[in-house]
Design an enzyme around this catalytic site. Structure first.
Site, PDB file in Angstrom:
ATOM      1  N   ILE A  30       6.279  -3.859  27.764  1.00  0.00           N
ATOM      2  CA  ILE A  30       5.301  -3.760  28.909  1.00  0.00           C
ATOM      3  C   ILE A  30       5.174  -5.346  29.337  1.00  0.00           C
ATOM      4  O   ILE A  30       4.078  -5.902  29.978  1.00  0.00           O
ATOM      5  CB  ILE A  30       3.682  -3.248  28.502  1.00  0.00           C
ATOM      6  CG1 ILE A  30       3.631  -4.054  26.981  1.00  0.00           C
ATOM      7  CG2 ILE A  30       3.564  -1.799  27.814  1.00  0.00           C
ATOM      8  CD1 ILE A  30       1.909  -4.159  26.484  1.00  0.00           C
ATOM      9  N   VAL A  95       4.827  -6.544  16.344  1.00  0.00           N
ATOM     10  CA  VAL A  95       4.592  -4.917  16.512  1.00  0.00           C
ATOM     11  C   VAL A  95       4.899  -4.761  14.092  1.00  0.00           C
ATOM     12  O   VAL A  95       6.799  -5.003  14.255  1.00  0.00           O
ATOM     13  CB  VAL A  95       4.474  -4.159  17.057  1.00  0.00           C
ATOM     14  CG1 VAL A  95       4.652  -2.950  16.400  1.00  0.00           C
ATOM     15  CG2 VAL A  95       4.064  -4.459  18.330  1.00  0.00           C
ATOM     16  N   HIS A  99      11.705  -3.189  15.738  1.00  0.00           N
ATOM     17  CA  HIS A  99      12.416  -2.682  16.638  1.00  0.00           C
ATOM     18  C   HIS A  99      13.126  -3.650  17.252  1.00  0.00           C
ATOM     19  O   HIS A  99      13.090  -4.474  16.279  1.00  0.00           O
ATOM     20  CB  HIS A  99      11.146  -2.525  18.124  1.00  0.00           C
ATOM     21  CG  HIS A  99      10.447  -3.564  17.716  1.00  0.00           C
ATOM     22  ND1 HIS A  99       9.801  -3.785  16.681  1.00  0.00           N
ATOM     23  CD2 HIS A  99      10.239  -4.974  18.743  1.00  0.00           C
ATOM     24  CE1 HIS A  99       9.080  -5.502  16.725  1.00  0.00           C
ATOM     25  NE2 HIS A  99       9.790  -5.483  18.033  1.00  0.00           N
ATOM     26  N   MET A 100      14.163  -2.954  18.132  1.00  0.00           N
ATOM     27  CA  MET A 100      15.049  -4.130  19.177  1.00  0.00           C
ATOM     28  C   MET A 100      14.600  -4.060  20.451  1.00  0.00           C
ATOM     29  O   MET A 100      14.485  -3.535  21.034  1.00  0.00           O
ATOM     30  CB  MET A 100      16.276  -3.512  18.610  1.00  0.00           C
ATOM     31  CG  MET A 100      17.905  -3.802  19.715  1.00  0.00           C
ATOM     32  SD  MET A 100      19.309  -2.797  18.884  1.00  0.00           S
ATOM     33  CE  MET A 100      19.540  -3.243  17.639  1.00  0.00           C
ATOM     34  N   HIS A 101      15.243  -5.436  20.400  1.00  0.00           N
ATOM     35  CA  HIS A 101      14.841  -5.916  21.993  1.00  0.00           C
ATOM     36  C   HIS A 101      15.873  -5.961  23.245  1.00  0.00           C
ATOM     37  O   HIS A 101      16.891  -6.618  21.844  1.00  0.00           O
ATOM     38  CB  HIS A 101      13.975  -7.124  22.257  1.00  0.00           C
ATOM     39  CG  HIS A 101      12.774  -7.234  21.693  1.00  0.00           C
ATOM     40  ND1 HIS A 101      11.597  -6.762  22.523  1.00  0.00           N
ATOM     41  CD2 HIS A 101      12.497  -7.124  20.605  1.00  0.00           C
ATOM     42  CE1 HIS A 101      10.853  -7.720  21.484  1.00  0.00           C
ATOM     43  NE2 HIS A 101      11.216  -7.618  20.620  1.00  0.00           N
TER      44      HIS A 101
END
Length: 113
Positions: A30, A95, A99-101
């Site tokens: 986002i 967060v 998680h992977m960007h």
């Protein structure tokens, strides 16, 4: 559990999904830092990189595989892209669900910020 990404996996919050399989959910960030900025999360809750266990190795490999697959689908694999995972506060994790960007579509410089 009050985990933002778990809520997305459970569809309590509806992300802008670009890919999903049995183990992984990928959606557009986002607050993108590149023309394409996708977050790739395991459906299993793992708070930080420090919490990965040996039983999770295949799942972590699936995150990497998914990043490469999406980079090809998005059309920037040959030009290059950046994959980032942050760990804890000093590492930039906001967060606490790993998680992977996946970022692509522009030139990246080094060192990273």
């Amino acid at each position: 559990m009050d985990c933002l990404f778990c809520k997305m996996v459970e569809r309590e919050i509806e992300p802008d999904i670009v890919y999903e399989d049995e183990h992984v959910l990928a959606f557009n960030d986002i607050d993108p830092k590149a023309p394409t900025h996708i977050l790739i999360v395991p459906k299993k809750h793992i708070a930080t990189l420090n919490d990965i266990e040996e039983a999770d190795l295949a799942l972590i490999g699936r995150l990497q595989f998914t990043a490469a697959k999406l980079a090809k689908q998005q059309g920037f694999a040959d030009n290059g892209y950046r994959v980032v995972m942050n760990c804890n506060e000093d590492g930039g994790q906001s967060v606490y669900h790993i998680h992977m960007h996946l970022m692509g579509g522009r030139h990246f410089t080094w060192p990273a910020g």
